[in-house]
Design a protein around this motif. Sequence first.
Motif, PDB file in Angstrom:
ATOM      1  N   ASP A   1       0.824  -1.205   0.000  1.00  0.00           N
ATOM      2  CA  ASP A   1       0.000   0.000   0.000  1.00  0.00           C
ATOM      3  C   ASP A   1       0.859   1.257   0.000  1.00  0.00           C
TER       4      ASP A   1
ATOM      5  N   THR B   1      -5.271   5.685  -0.830  1.00  0.00           N
ATOM      6  CA  THR B   1      -4.355   4.557  -0.693  1.00  0.00           C
ATOM      7  C   THR B   1      -4.331   3.781  -1.996  1.00  0.00           C
TER       8      THR B   1
ATOM      9  N   SER C   1      -2.995   0.443  -4.027  1.00  0.00           N
ATOM     10  CA  SER C   1      -2.449  -0.900  -3.932  1.00  0.00           C
ATOM     11  C   SER C   1      -1.559  -1.113  -5.148  1.00  0.00           C
TER      12      SER C   1
END
Length: 369
Positions: A318, A362, A364
């Motif tokens: 992340d 955030t 990924s």
Amino acid sequence: MRQHTDDLLDALAGSFTRRVLVNVFHGTDRVATDLAFESWSLESDLDSAVGTSGSGVVVYPSVSGESLSPEGTKGVLSPFRARVELVMEVSAGGFRERVSLGLFRVVTVPEARDYTADVDGVSRVVSSRVKIGFASLAEDVRRRGFRFPEQPPQTDSCYRELRRITGMPVLESVPDAAISGNPTWEAKQGGRLDAVQKLADQMSATAVVNSAGAWVLVPDEQGEPVASLHLGERGTVLDVGNEIDTDTVYNVVVGQFEDDDRNPIYAIAEVEAGDLRPDSLYLETTRYYSSPFVKTQEAAESAVQAILALSTGAQVYDVPIQCHINPLIEVGDVVSLEGWVRPLVGRVVKVTLGDSALMNVTLSVRRAL
């Protein structure tokens, strides 16, 4: 991404102001328009069952002494009937454009207050402040359970079954698949929402309700970026972090399954070359996997190889980013981050918006191993 014009993209790259307004619906009827919204927040998480939730204070100047404070099942903002659409208006010079942040179900009214004044000797309501909590329309599906255990009446299309059990629009964003494993949808709390995600799993995706109020399937495989965040003098990214974690990197996958007669099926896949071999310095890290949809030895071998490829092909980590607010970004979008120490492309898995001029995102990101 949310719908927008090219002019809005230009405005978001410079200096702009914004405000959030609320439209209220009862069913398909719009019962209030352009209500002021203060102290608001909106949080989206791709891994959350419902996906998006938030809160804020609706401010209403009374026209004829009417109150906006709900009373039980009655009132414009009663959580027993109200849906709210959040709309962000972006202004830059003479430019102005509105972006719908989504339609949501009001789930709670923790506080409501009317302000009064004497008008011609009579006390009248002059304004109302109503705090509301709201959630994605996935909440409708979560609350509506199956009355009895049931099986899909047709198994040739996951999309058809998604539309049947949700009663909502479903965008065909990934290839359709047949329903395997003869599933039975359970009559339990949240059982209908569980069924939605199980169908999404069969299409190697995650189901989420988008800002247009439709279910969309976000594929497990990362596609091409649809937007970018920039560092540098004109950049929008203010803070970047990352982590490296080997806990999710497996070099051996052990599959344990059952056929239709409940006979056990076993399959093993392992890395056979390179720095991640079980006999390398990394040593052996084992992942155990099972699925009710795997019923044959061939399917078992394919499943463990696929899990191994996902684990060793890249490491997912992340990247938390704080940037100037951008109302176009939704969870599930793939975006690029440019101008940092190295280029990054990742899927948006969390977004937090609010009164602040900043938002938290955030990503990924997959790092090749």
